[in-house]
Write a protein that holds these residues in place. Sequence first.
Motif, short mmCIF file in Angstrom:
data_model
loop_
_atom_site.label_atom_id
_atom_site.label_comp_id
_atom_site.label_asym_id
_atom_site.label_seq_id
_atom_site.Cartn_x
_atom_site.Cartn_y
_atom_site.Cartn_z
N ALA A 101 143.99 28.65 1.21
CA ALA A 101 142.81 27.84 0.88
C ALA A 101 142.18 27.13 2.07
N ILE A 102 142.50 27.54 3.28
CA ILE A 102 141.82 26.97 4.45
C ILE A 102 140.33 27.27 4.38
N CYS A 103 140.00 28.50 4.04
CA CYS A 103 138.59 28.89 3.95
C CYS A 103 137.86 28.10 2.87
N VAL A 104 138.51 27.88 1.76
CA VAL A 104 137.90 27.15 0.65
C VAL A 104 137.70 25.68 1.03
N SER A 105 138.68 25.10 1.67
CA SER A 105 138.63 23.68 2.00
C SER A 105 137.57 23.34 3.03
N PHE A 106 137.34 24.24 3.97
CA PHE A 106 136.45 23.90 5.07
C PHE A 106 135.10 24.61 5.03
N CYS A 107 134.83 25.40 4.02
CA CYS A 107 133.52 26.06 3.93
C CYS A 107 132.45 24.99 3.71
N PRO A 108 131.51 24.86 4.64
CA PRO A 108 130.51 23.80 4.49
C PRO A 108 129.52 24.05 3.36
N ALA A 109 129.40 25.29 2.90
CA ALA A 109 128.44 25.61 1.84
C ALA A 109 129.11 25.85 0.49
N LYS A 165 143.95 33.74 -4.96
CA LYS A 165 143.37 34.36 -3.77
C LYS A 165 141.94 33.87 -3.58
N SER A 166 141.47 33.90 -2.36
CA SER A 166 140.09 33.51 -2.08
C SER A 166 139.13 34.51 -2.70
N SER A 167 138.03 33.98 -3.20
CA SER A 167 136.98 34.84 -3.74
C SER A 167 135.63 34.19 -3.48
N VAL A 168 134.61 35.00 -3.46
CA VAL A 168 133.25 34.53 -3.22
C VAL A 168 132.66 34.08 -4.55
N VAL A 169 132.17 32.84 -4.59
CA VAL A 169 131.58 32.32 -5.83
C VAL A 169 130.10 31.99 -5.68
N ALA A 170 129.62 31.87 -4.45
CA ALA A 170 128.21 31.53 -4.25
C ALA A 170 127.72 32.17 -2.95
#
Length: 108
Positions: free
Chosen positions: A21-29, A39-44
Motif C-alpha cells: 500500500a505504499i502506492c495507495v498511501s502516497f498517490c497525490p491524486a 492488491k493495488s488496483s486503479v480506481v480513478a
Amino acid sequence: MAKSKGQTEIIIFPDWCKGCAICVSFCPAKVLALNEAGKSSVVALEECINCGFCELHCPDFAIMVRPRQAQNRRKNDVAPSESASVEAPDKATGAAAGDPSNDNDPKS
C-alpha cells in the motif's frame, strides 16, 4: 513528465504486488486503492497526473505508468508485413532451412 490528468495508462501486475500500500498511501491524486484481494488496483484513472510516484516507489516493480500516446504509437510501429519470421532448424543437420552452409538443403 506531463502533469495533466487523463494522459496516462497504469498497469499493475497483481502477481508481483504484495499489497504493501505504499502506492495507495502516497498517490497525490488518490488513483489507487487496495482491492478485496489486498492488491493495488486503479480506481480513478482519469485523476492520474502522471507523477510516477507509484511506479518509482513500488518495491515489487508491480506498477508501470506510461503515456497513452506511447501505447498507440507502439501498436502502429511495425506493420504486419514487416514482421520477421524464423524457420525452425533442420532436425538432421541442425542448420536452418535455406542456410547456404547446409549441403543437404534441397533449396540450395
